[in-house]
Scaffold this active site. Structure first.
Site, PDB file in Angstrom:
ATOM      1  N   TYR A 440      17.259  12.512  25.338  1.00 58.05           N
ATOM      2  CA  TYR A 440      16.361  12.665  25.524  1.00 58.05           C
ATOM      3  C   TYR A 440      15.791  13.494  23.492  1.00 58.05           C
ATOM      4  O   TYR A 440      16.347  13.753  23.368  1.00 58.05           O
ATOM      5  CB  TYR A 440      15.437  14.261  26.010  1.00 58.05           C
ATOM      6  CG  TYR A 440      15.720  15.044  26.728  1.00 58.05           C
ATOM      7  CD1 TYR A 440      16.754  16.068  26.057  1.00 58.05           C
ATOM      8  CD2 TYR A 440      15.290  15.635  28.065  1.00 58.05           C
ATOM      9  CE1 TYR A 440      16.912  17.267  26.434  1.00 58.05           C
ATOM     10  CE2 TYR A 440      15.569  16.663  28.390  1.00 58.05           C
ATOM     11  CZ  TYR A 440      16.091  17.405  27.390  1.00 58.05           C
ATOM     12  OH  TYR A 440      17.029  18.714  27.817  1.00 58.05           O
ATOM     13  N   GLU A 441      14.677  13.327  23.771  1.00 60.94           N
ATOM     14  CA  GLU A 441      14.411  14.169  21.975  1.00 60.94           C
ATOM     15  C   GLU A 441      14.351  13.026  21.577  1.00 60.94           C
ATOM     16  O   GLU A 441      14.905  13.020  19.992  1.00 60.94           O
ATOM     17  CB  GLU A 441      14.415  15.220  21.776  1.00 60.94           C
ATOM     18  CG  GLU A 441      14.032  16.069  23.151  1.00 60.94           C
ATOM     19  CD  GLU A 441      12.518  15.747  23.152  1.00 60.94           C
ATOM     20  OE1 GLU A 441      11.124  16.093  22.169  1.00 60.94           O
ATOM     21  OE2 GLU A 441      12.183  16.370  24.306  1.00 60.94           O
ATOM     22  N   GLY A 442      14.557  11.356  21.404  1.00 62.61           N
ATOM     23  CA  GLY A 442      15.812  10.774  20.557  1.00 62.61           C
ATOM     24  C   GLY A 442      16.774  10.628  21.084  1.00 62.61           C
ATOM     25  O   GLY A 442      17.703  11.392  20.761  1.00 62.61           O
TER      26      GLY A 442
END
Length: 596
Positions: A440-442
């Site tokens: 997550y978050e890229g």
């Protein structure tokens, strides 16, 4: 039952000795964080993490969150009381602006606290962590009215916050976003659409949840240039600041997922929910990037945090588990077998974790200090240099620390052998929890592409050239010091590998972009190794100076041995990474898709 002990001595060494925290007292907030204040904050955060949050880590994993028919969500047993302690203790406002009820202290202290909380209970720590990220975005891009309406309650912990980006058809590629916003006569918007994977999207620990939502205004341009940011509260806020009517946003379901079970990962349904534009129309990514960058640094800390707690438990197990005899002869002659910590391969695994953790912690705090300079310095050149560092290091920290955090959690599980695969022993939870941080978050592949494609060439390579110059100058200054050679010589070699890889990308990526894509992950890890090698060299220099001044102490001698292990056993991996980068993209791209 697992254990956790916050690394208070490690943090003190870094803040006081390596980075000389008090040198920054000219910046706002630093003078208020004198040594005695820092010690009080760090020690209380350690107590809270060890005694309150960590005992709930297994509880949250076992119970998970429960969604009721009305869309409400119940968090695991003990979470509400723990959250109350976090809010009442002022932990969410530690670094928030004083005008909104925060304490205005350096973000460096908050990052330290966040490590402790995430090691103790990562699923729980996400609730306050996301709130701080949402508050940061509103602080930068919110209107004065929005700031006064939402920030005091978010800073106090009375209300929490989320970020709503992902939809079923779009994750990284937010240009595919479909959630729509229709402007109303009163200036508000009606938000309609579905968001998925929304951490802390619904829960029972706060009176209101403030969602920051990306949506497309009717008639906006296609793609990323047509996205706007909106603040959409779970409950509308009355003119006097009290909670009012329920808004048109509901948790449709909770994801059944691999780890972080104590955090409610929700599908959020927006059905004509009332929202207000944050910032300008069609420029929503500017506001969301504030939150995303905060979140990416926070996720990097999660990688370190899971690695640290996994390491501590692996050490405890290795000291107690009796299996076989040492290759050099029995060590525990009064026992039927030796503890497995006598075996070289177990020690290799433990030292790999330890060397990573100590360098990663230094890298986090070094970068956190740069963040404080970027946001607090009155010197424009200082701010620019610090901001350059943040932009360059954010993808490195997020990608390298979370990849390493997961690998070390797996290594800790391996130390346990078969017992590591059994849920009752707790170590397998660290593996499951750590895995999400790589995604997550890229996802980390995207972080690597961001580093190679955006951050390296930005401003003519100003940031990476400054990094090369700083590390090179340190190596040159201390290269003639015999005691420093075990640290500086390998660092110089690896810096050369990084510089060579950077030159190769400059020469080969423009003509053939797939060369950059094929090299990106190896380049990111090569960069991370050099950055951690630099941290180790700095720590070694300080340790040697303190030994000369104060005499040898166990903490300092352990530091030097661990640093030599990193230089001898881990830093040489840069040669492998360089070889892979220079191989180019030909074999990576040669097979047609149907051949896989």
């Amino acid at each position: 039952m697992t254990i956790y002990k916050a690394p208070v001595e490690e943090v003190g060494f870094l803040l006081n000795d390596v980075f000389q925290f008090d040198r920054y007292n000219n910046l706002p907030g630093f003078a208020d964080a004198a040594a005695d204040v820092r010690d009080a904050i760090i020690n209380e955060a350690a107590r809270l993490s060890e005694e309150v949050l960590h005992p709930l880590n297994g509880v949250g994993d076992h119970e998970g969150c429960t969604r009721h028919d009305d869309g409400s969500v119940a968090t695991p047993k003990g979470f509400k009381d723990a959250y109350k302690q976090i809010a009442e203790g002022g932990w969410m406002g530690l670094s928030s602006p004083t005008e909104y009820g925060g304490q205005g202290l350096p973000i460096t202290l908050t990052q330290t606290v966040q490590e402790f909380l995430n090691s103790a209970n990562m699923a729980f720590a996400m609730y306050p962590g996301l709130t701080m990220g949402a508050a940061a975005a509103l602080t930068v891009h919110g209107s004065p009215e929005q700031k006064q309406t939402y920030l005091p309650k978010m800073v106090s912990g009375e209300w929490t916050g989320t970020m709503n980006l992902t939809e079923p058809q779009c994750g990284t590629d937010l240009g595919l976003l479909r959630t729509k916003a229709v402007k109303q006569a009163d200036g508000s918007y009606k938000i309609t659409g579905t968001k998925i994977f929304i951490s802390a999207g619904e829960h029972d620990m706060a009176d209101n949840i403030i969602h920051l939502v990306l949506a497309r205004i009717e008639g906006a341009p296609a793609g990323i240039k047509g996205i706007s940011l909106f603040v959409v509260p779970k409950f509308l806020v009355n003119p006097d600041g009290t909670v009012g009517a329920r808004n048109g946003v509901m948790c449709g379901s909770i994801e059944h997922k691999m780890g972080i079970h104590g955090n409610a990962t929700c599908t959020m349904n927006y059905d004509g929910a009332t929202g207000w534009l944050v910032g300008e129309e069609n420029k929503g990514m500017q506001g969301m990037f504030v939150m995303m960058n905060e979140a990416r640094l926070g996720v990097a800390v999660q990688g370190l945090a899971q690695s640290e707690v996994a390491y501590q438990n692996a050490v405890e197990y290795a000291r107690e588990r009796l299996q076989g005899r040492a290759l050099s002869g029995p060590k525990a002659t009064d026992k039927p077998a030796d503890p497995i910590i006598v075996h070289p391969d177990i020690r290799r695994a433990l030292l790999t974790m330890r060397a990573f953790n100590e360098a990663a912690r230094a890298l986090v705090l070094w970068t956190a200090l740069k963040s404080d300079v970027a946001h607090r310095s009155s010197d424009a050149k200082e701010r620019q240099t610090a901001d350059d560092h943040l932009g360059l290091m954010t993808p490195v920290l997020k990608g390298v620390l979370t990849d390493g955090g997961f690998a070390n959690a797996v290594a800790a599980q391996q130390v346990y052998g078969g017992h590591g695969y059994i849920a009752a022993n707790g170590v397998e939870q660290f593996v499951r929890d750590a895995r999400i941080a790589m995604i997550y978050e890229g996802a980390n592949g995207i972080q690597a592409l961001d580093l190679v494609g955006r951050k390296l060439p930005r401003d003519g390579g100003r940031a990476v050239m400054a990094f090369f110059a700083e590390v090179g100058a340190f190596a040159k200054e201390h290269g003639g010091d015999e005691a420093m050679k075990p640290f500086v010589a390998p660092l110089s070699t690896s810096l050369g590998h990084l510089q060579k890889a950077t030159t190769w990308l400059m020469m080969n990526a423009m003509a053939q972009p797939d060369n950059a894509g094929a090299a990106a992950t190896d380049y990111m890890h090569l960069f991370g190794l050099v950055a951690m090698g630099y941290m180790w060299a700095k720590m070694a220099k300080v340790a040697q100076d303190k030994i000369a001044a104060e005499g040898a102490k166990p903490f300092l001698t352990r530091k030097l041995v661990t640093g030599r292990f990193f230089a001898e056993r881990m830093l040489p991996e840069t040669a492998l990474r360089l070889t892979r980068i220079e191989a180019g993209c030909s074999t990576v791209m040669e097979l047609p898709a149907e051949a896989f």
